[in-house]
Design a protein around this motif. Structure first.
Motif, PDB file in Angstrom:
ATOM      1  N   PRO A 254     -15.217   5.075  -4.354  1.00 39.92           N
ATOM      2  CA  PRO A 254     -13.982   5.767  -4.724  1.00 39.92           C
ATOM      3  C   PRO A 254     -14.110   6.804  -5.822  1.00 39.92           C
ATOM      4  O   PRO A 254     -13.139   7.501  -6.120  1.00 39.92           O
ATOM      5  CB  PRO A 254     -13.056   4.618  -5.165  1.00 39.92           C
TER       6      PRO A 254
ATOM      7  N   LEU B 171      -5.400   6.909  -0.547  1.00 37.46           N
ATOM      8  CA  LEU B 171      -6.298   6.267  -1.502  1.00 37.46           C
ATOM      9  C   LEU B 171      -7.453   5.539  -0.840  1.00 37.46           C
ATOM     10  O   LEU B 171      -8.529   5.417  -1.425  1.00 37.46           O
ATOM     11  CB  LEU B 171      -5.513   5.266  -2.350  1.00 37.46           C
ATOM     12  N   VAL B 172      -7.232   5.020   0.362  1.00 34.98           N
ATOM     13  CA  VAL B 172      -8.250   4.218   1.027  1.00 34.98           C
ATOM     14  C   VAL B 172      -8.776   4.939   2.259  1.00 34.98           C
ATOM     15  O   VAL B 172      -9.885   5.456   2.251  1.00 34.98           O
ATOM     16  CB  VAL B 172      -7.707   2.824   1.393  1.00 34.98           C
TER      17      VAL B 172
ATOM     18  N   ASN C 128     -11.868   7.072   1.427  1.00 41.75           N
ATOM     19  CA  ASN C 128     -12.358   7.132   0.061  1.00 41.75           C
ATOM     20  C   ASN C 128     -12.878   5.770  -0.378  1.00 41.75           C
ATOM     21  O   ASN C 128     -13.648   5.671  -1.318  1.00 41.75           O
ATOM     22  CB  ASN C 128     -11.209   7.577  -0.858  1.00 41.75           C
ATOM     23  N   CYS C 129     -12.440   4.706   0.293  1.00 36.53           N
ATOM     24  CA  CYS C 129     -12.913   3.333   0.091  1.00 36.53           C
ATOM     25  C   CYS C 129     -13.245   2.757   1.466  1.00 36.53           C
ATOM     26  O   CYS C 129     -12.718   3.221   2.473  1.00 36.53           O
ATOM     27  CB  CYS C 129     -11.859   2.463  -0.573  1.00 36.53           C
TER      28      CYS C 129
ATOM     29  N   ASN D 102     -10.451  -3.057  -2.897  1.00 39.45           N
ATOM     30  CA  ASN D 102     -11.635  -2.252  -3.171  1.00 39.45           C
ATOM     31  C   ASN D 102     -11.945  -2.126  -4.665  1.00 39.45           C
ATOM     32  O   ASN D 102     -13.094  -1.890  -5.034  1.00 39.45           O
ATOM     33  CB  ASN D 102     -11.476  -0.868  -2.549  1.00 39.45           C
TER      34      ASN D 102
ATOM     35  N   LEU E 235      -6.321  -0.793  -1.602  1.00 39.58           N
ATOM     36  CA  LEU E 235      -6.947  -0.252  -2.809  1.00 39.58           C
ATOM     37  C   LEU E 235      -7.253  -1.370  -3.793  1.00 39.58           C
ATOM     38  O   LEU E 235      -8.330  -1.388  -4.410  1.00 39.58           O
ATOM     39  CB  LEU E 235      -6.047   0.798  -3.466  1.00 39.58           C
TER      40      LEU E 235
ATOM     41  N   ASP F   3      -3.410   5.093   5.066  1.00 34.51           N
ATOM     42  CA  ASP F   3      -3.460   3.876   4.241  1.00 34.51           C
ATOM     43  C   ASP F   3      -2.700   2.720   4.870  1.00 34.51           C
ATOM     44  O   ASP F   3      -1.944   1.997   4.207  1.00 34.51           O
ATOM     45  CB  ASP F   3      -2.926   4.160   2.834  1.00 34.51           C
TER      46      ASP F   3
ATOM     47  N   MET G 197      -8.989  10.964  -4.966  1.00 33.49           N
ATOM     48  CA  MET G 197      -7.889  10.791  -4.021  1.00 33.49           C
ATOM     49  C   MET G 197      -8.107  11.751  -2.873  1.00 33.49           C
ATOM     50  O   MET G 197      -8.568  12.882  -3.065  1.00 33.49           O
ATOM     51  CB  MET G 197      -6.545  11.063  -4.688  1.00 33.49           C
TER      52      MET G 197
ATOM     53  N   ARG H 263       0.542   4.118  -2.793  1.00 30.89           N
ATOM     54  CA  ARG H 263       0.110   5.452  -2.378  1.00 30.89           C
ATOM     55  C   ARG H 263       1.036   6.544  -2.902  1.00 30.89           C
ATOM     56  O   ARG H 263       0.574   7.548  -3.445  1.00 30.89           O
ATOM     57  CB  ARG H 263       0.030   5.532  -0.849  1.00 30.89           C
TER      58      ARG H 263
ATOM     59  N   ASP I 246       0.816  -1.213   0.000  1.00 29.98           N
ATOM     60  CA  ASP I 246       0.000   0.000   0.000  1.00 29.98           C
ATOM     61  C   ASP I 246       0.852   1.266   0.000  1.00 29.98           C
ATOM     62  O   ASP I 246       0.477   2.276  -0.599  1.00 29.98           O
ATOM     63  CB  ASP I 246      -0.927   0.003   1.215  1.00 29.98           C
TER      64      ASP I 246
END
Length: 311
Positions: free
Chosen positions: A220, A139-140, A204-205, A99, A96, A288, A124, A69, A65
């Motif tokens: 996302p 991202l997540v 975001n996820c 997801n 990510l 993340d 993002m 990222r 991750d």
């Protein structure tokens, strides 16, 4: 014109010869492939920038991750002309990838998906901690409190052997370390709220390891971020909170039940484009799934349509 592909790879996560063989088999013979290896000092940012400068059409992040990222952060900073992002997940969480439905555990399958060329535009998140000048992309999800304590308590050797199950082992010690904090919270242009809890997640996820979804409304590509504030302390509150996460906001929705997100007295969900939080005490922070020290405040925003991910 031949497609130009940049490979940014983490040598601690993958065997070089196996990766080169898989890349050679996945892409057309006329593809122009360039390679950049990450280092302990730089997990991928300057390498991704070099790939952009070299005119790559696709930049493939090979690693965990953290690698994904920082490569994504570099691409999102370019703007509309940024290369597309490919992901070969080789970490413990691979959040990510989970997801977005990117294959886990198989380099050839992940590369085949990239080579197929179908992309999805995703958002993002960006966070500025303690009023600093620099923003960090995610991202997540980011987290303050219990989940960050859990990461700090996780044994790295056990994580290498047991994967995500190592986090479960760390949960007991994290529960004793996390303390309830008072939080001044503001979502978008709403009123500032005085709340309290031991865990604040912004994402975001929504999905993490083990098929658990912490943020059931997180999408996302919807131009928004989702927030979960947890304050459960007693056994009864934890039972209600876990039921809401696993059943009400998880399994029930998957089998076609009501899509409305369920809150409890100790777990509250919110959503917005900008979120600001000021904490009463320095608290562990993660981005993340990686530890990021202790903070007392954060400002978070979403960048809609920041990336085109091959997935």
């Amino acid at each position: 014109m031949a497609e130009r592909i940049g490979i940014v790879w983490n040598p601690t996560k993958v065997d070089e010869s196996a990766l080169r063989d898989a890349v050679g088999a996945a892409f057309a013979d006329d593809a122009e492939v360039q390679w950049w290896q990450t280092s302990q000092d730089d997990p991928g940012r300057s390498m991704a920038e070099a790939a952009v400068e070299a005119g790559c059409d696709v930049v493939v992040a090979v690693g965990g991750d953290g690698t994904v990222r920082v490569v994504a952060e570099a691409l999102a900073s370019v703007g509309d002309d940024a290369p597309r992002l490919g992901i070969v997940p080789r970490g413990t969480g691979n959040l990510l990838a989970r997801n977005l439905g990117i294959p886990l555990g198989s380099i050839p399958k992940a590369l085949a998906l990239i080579a197929a060329g179908h992309d999805r535009e995703i958002d993002m998140g960006w966070v500025r901690a303690d009023g600093g000048a620099a923003e960090t992309g995610f991202l997540v999800m980011i987290g303050v409190g219990l989940d960050a304590h859990m990461l700090a308590e996780t044994d790295d050797d056990l994580k290498d052997r047991a994967g995500w199950l190592a986090y479960v082992e760390a949960m007991g010690r994290a529960l004793t370390a996390a303390e309830t904090m008072d939080i001044s919270l503001r979502v978008d242009e709403g009123e500032e709220q005085a709340v309290s809890g031991h865990t604040l997640l912004i994402g975001n996820c929504g999905a993490i390891q083990g098929g658990v979804t912490l943020l059931p409304d997180a999408v996302p590509d919807d131009g928004r971020l989702d927030l979960l504030l947890v304050s459960a302390e007693s056994a009864a509150q934890w039972a209600r909170t876990l039921r809401a996460i696993v059943w009400d906001n998880g399994i029930r929705r998957l089998i076609g039940g009501d899509d409305e997100t369920v809150d409890t007295d100790a777990a509250r969900h919110l959503t917005g484009e900008r979120i600001r939080a000021w904490l009463s005490t320095p608290t562990a922070f993660e981005i993340d799934g990686e530890e990021a020290g202790d903070i007392t405040g954060l400002e978070v925003r979403v960048q809609p349509g920041a990336l085109r991910v091959l997935c």
